[in-house]
Design a protein around this motif. Structure first.
Motif, short mmCIF file in Angstrom:
data_model
loop_
_atom_site.label_atom_id
_atom_site.label_comp_id
_atom_site.label_asym_id
_atom_site.label_seq_id
_atom_site.Cartn_x
_atom_site.Cartn_y
_atom_site.Cartn_z
N GLN A 157 10.31 0.09 -4.45
CA GLN A 157 9.20 -0.78 -4.09
C GLN A 157 8.01 0.06 -3.64
O GLN A 157 8.06 0.72 -2.60
N ALA A 158 6.96 0.04 -4.42
CA ALA A 158 5.74 0.78 -4.12
C ALA A 158 4.65 0.29 -5.06
O ALA A 158 4.93 -0.33 -6.08
N ASP A 159 3.41 0.57 -4.70
CA ASP A 159 2.27 0.17 -5.54
C ASP A 159 1.41 1.35 -5.94
O ASP A 159 0.27 1.18 -6.38
N GLY A 160 1.96 2.54 -5.81
CA GLY A 160 1.25 3.72 -6.25
C GLY A 160 2.20 4.88 -6.40
O GLY A 160 3.25 4.94 -5.75
N ASN B 103 0.81 -1.22 0.00
CA ASN B 103 0.00 0.00 0.00
C ASN B 103 0.85 1.28 0.00
O ASN B 103 0.33 2.36 0.24
N ARG B 104 2.14 1.14 -0.29
CA ARG B 104 3.00 2.31 -0.30
C ARG B 104 2.78 3.13 -1.58
O ARG B 104 2.71 2.57 -2.68
N ALA C 188 -5.54 9.30 -0.11
CA ALA C 188 -5.00 10.23 0.89
C ALA C 188 -3.77 10.96 0.36
O ALA C 188 -3.62 12.18 0.56
N ALA C 189 -2.89 10.24 -0.34
CA ALA C 189 -1.67 10.86 -0.86
C ALA C 189 -1.99 11.92 -1.92
O ALA C 189 -1.38 13.00 -1.94
N LEU C 190 -2.94 11.63 -2.82
CA LEU C 190 -3.27 12.61 -3.85
C LEU C 190 -3.99 13.81 -3.25
O LEU C 190 -3.72 14.96 -3.64
N CYS C 191 -4.88 13.58 -2.31
CA CYS C 191 -5.58 14.70 -1.68
C CYS C 191 -4.60 15.62 -0.95
O CYS C 191 -4.73 16.85 -1.00
N TRP D 73 -5.89 -8.10 -5.20
CA TRP D 73 -6.86 -8.22 -4.11
C TRP D 73 -6.21 -7.97 -2.75
O TRP D 73 -6.83 -7.35 -1.86
N ARG D 74 -4.95 -8.39 -2.56
CA ARG D 74 -4.30 -8.20 -1.27
C ARG D 74 -4.07 -6.73 -0.98
O ARG D 74 -4.33 -6.23 0.12
N GLY D 75 -3.55 -6.01 -1.98
CA GLY D 75 -3.31 -4.59 -1.80
C GLY D 75 -4.59 -3.80 -1.65
O GLY D 75 -4.64 -2.82 -0.88
N LEU D 76 -5.64 -4.18 -2.36
CA LEU D 76 -6.91 -3.48 -2.24
C LEU D 76 -7.55 -3.72 -0.89
O LEU D 76 -8.08 -2.79 -0.26
N ALA D 77 -7.50 -4.97 -0.42
CA ALA D 77 -8.12 -5.31 0.86
C ALA D 77 -7.30 -4.83 2.04
O ALA D 77 -7.84 -4.68 3.15
N GLY D 78 -6.00 -4.58 1.84
CA GLY D 78 -5.14 -4.29 2.97
C GLY D 78 -4.90 -5.54 3.80
O GLY D 78 -4.89 -5.50 5.03
N ALA D 79 -4.70 -6.66 3.12
CA ALA D 79 -4.59 -7.95 3.79
C ALA D 79 -3.27 -8.09 4.54
O ALA D 79 -2.32 -7.34 4.32
N ALA D 80 -3.24 -9.08 5.42
CA ALA D 80 -2.04 -9.48 6.17
C ALA D 80 -1.45 -8.30 6.94
O ALA D 80 -2.17 -7.62 7.67
N ASP D 81 -0.16 -8.02 6.75
CA ASP D 81 0.50 -6.99 7.56
C ASP D 81 0.12 -5.58 7.17
O ASP D 81 0.61 -4.61 7.78
N LEU D 82 -0.76 -5.40 6.17
CA LEU D 82 -1.24 -4.06 5.84
C LEU D 82 -2.34 -3.61 6.81
O LEU D 82 -2.74 -2.44 6.79
N ASN D 83 -2.83 -4.55 7.61
CA ASN D 83 -3.77 -4.24 8.69
C ASN D 83 -5.03 -3.52 8.22
O ASN D 83 -5.54 -2.61 8.89
N GLY D 84 -5.52 -3.93 7.06
CA GLY D 84 -6.77 -3.36 6.57
C GLY D 84 -6.65 -2.04 5.84
O GLY D 84 -7.64 -1.51 5.34
N LEU D 85 -5.43 -1.49 5.77
CA LEU D 85 -5.23 -0.21 5.10
C LEU D 85 -4.76 -0.48 3.68
O LEU D 85 -3.58 -0.73 3.43
N GLY D 86 -5.69 -0.45 2.74
CA GLY D 86 -5.40 -0.83 1.37
C GLY D 86 -4.85 0.30 0.52
O GLY D 86 -4.78 1.45 0.93
N ILE D 87 -4.48 -0.05 -0.72
CA ILE D 87 -3.86 0.90 -1.63
C ILE D 87 -4.83 2.01 -2.02
O ILE D 87 -4.40 3.15 -2.29
#
Length: 246
Positions: free
Chosen positions: A76-79, A59-60, A136-139, A116-130
């Motif tokens: 390493q980033a997804d956005g 989700n970085r 938030a970053a664009l705003c 799906w993992r990045g969108l859901a914020g799965a595992a160690d992302l703790n629910g905070l998805g991409i």
């Protein structure tokens, strides 16, 4: 805004099977020189420089600027977000969903890679998805609110091709025992998932109202799109968004 296709910008694309033809991914086994040729052709067509990321289903989100351009390439980033003309936020996909965002009055743009993992914020992302971190970053960069943004959802694995197990439902906080419009039961512990629909839901929850696209299935269009789920060894297309400065 531009979305590439596997048949490329012209008939003379370089990559050979199974990466044919206009592969932009340098991590999938294709000849590096062919990939570089395609990336250079894309930059020439856009008249702007795409910044390629090393996507990791996280989700970085990084902010692109002329000062940080060389250090951010292949990070390493997804956005990616930018407020500067001439820098292209680029996301590579082959079943995952590209999400392109635009702030009002040309104040900023963003490109997000949503598996799906990045969108859901799965595992160690703790629910905070991409979607959350990208909006938030664009705003923040463009000094606007989520309701001001426009979103475009590109081609991804479609709702008739994306068969998933209970781990995916759990990632989105969905009870497998309950019906859900984005997960259609198929058999014991198997569902068909609507990735684009799940992304639209997330964006709406964040406050976006102007959401378009998400109607193209990569799996079902082999002549048009690369698909990892369909072919396993294959290339990558790219979704690009940038500010022209006009």
């Amino acid at each position: 805004m531009l979305m590439t296709a596997r048949d490329g910008l012209h008939p003379g694309t370089a990559s050979q099977p199974p990466w044919d033809a206009f592969n932009l991914g340098n991590h999938v086994g294709d000849e590096p020189a062919d990939v570089q040729r395609h990336r250079e052709e894309l930059a020439a067509a856009l008249q702007a420089q795409p910044v390629w990321l090393q996507q990791v289903h996280g989700n970085r989100v990084v902010r692109l600027s002329s000062q940080t351009l060389t250090t951010l390439a292949e990070t390493q980033a997804d956005g990616a977000v930018t407020t500067e003309p001439g820098l292209v936020c680029a996301i590579m996909v082959a079943d995952c969903l590209p999400i392109l965002l635009a702030a009002p009055e040309g104040r900023g743009v963003a490109a997000l890679h949503a598996g799906w993992r990045g969108l859901a914020g799965a595992a160690d992302l703790n629910g905070l998805g991409i979607a959350h971190t990208g909006v938030a970053a664009l705003c923040e960069a463009a000094s606007c609110d989520p309701v001001d943004l426009r979103a475009w959802l590109g081609p991804c694995i479609g709702p008739t091709a994306f068969q998933v197990g209970p781990d995916v439902l759990s990632g989105f906080g969905v009870d497998p025992a309950q019906s859900h419009p984005r997960f259609i039961p198929q058999s014991a512990n198997r569902w068909l998932a609507d990735l684009a629909g799940l992304a639209a839901d997330r964006l709406q929850t964040l406050g976006l109202h102007r959401i378009e696209g998400g109607h193209w299935c990569t799996v079902s269009a082999p002549s048009r799109f690369f698909s990892f789920r369909r072919d396993r060894v294959t290339g990558r297309q790219a979704a690009c968004i940038w500010l022209t400065g006009l």
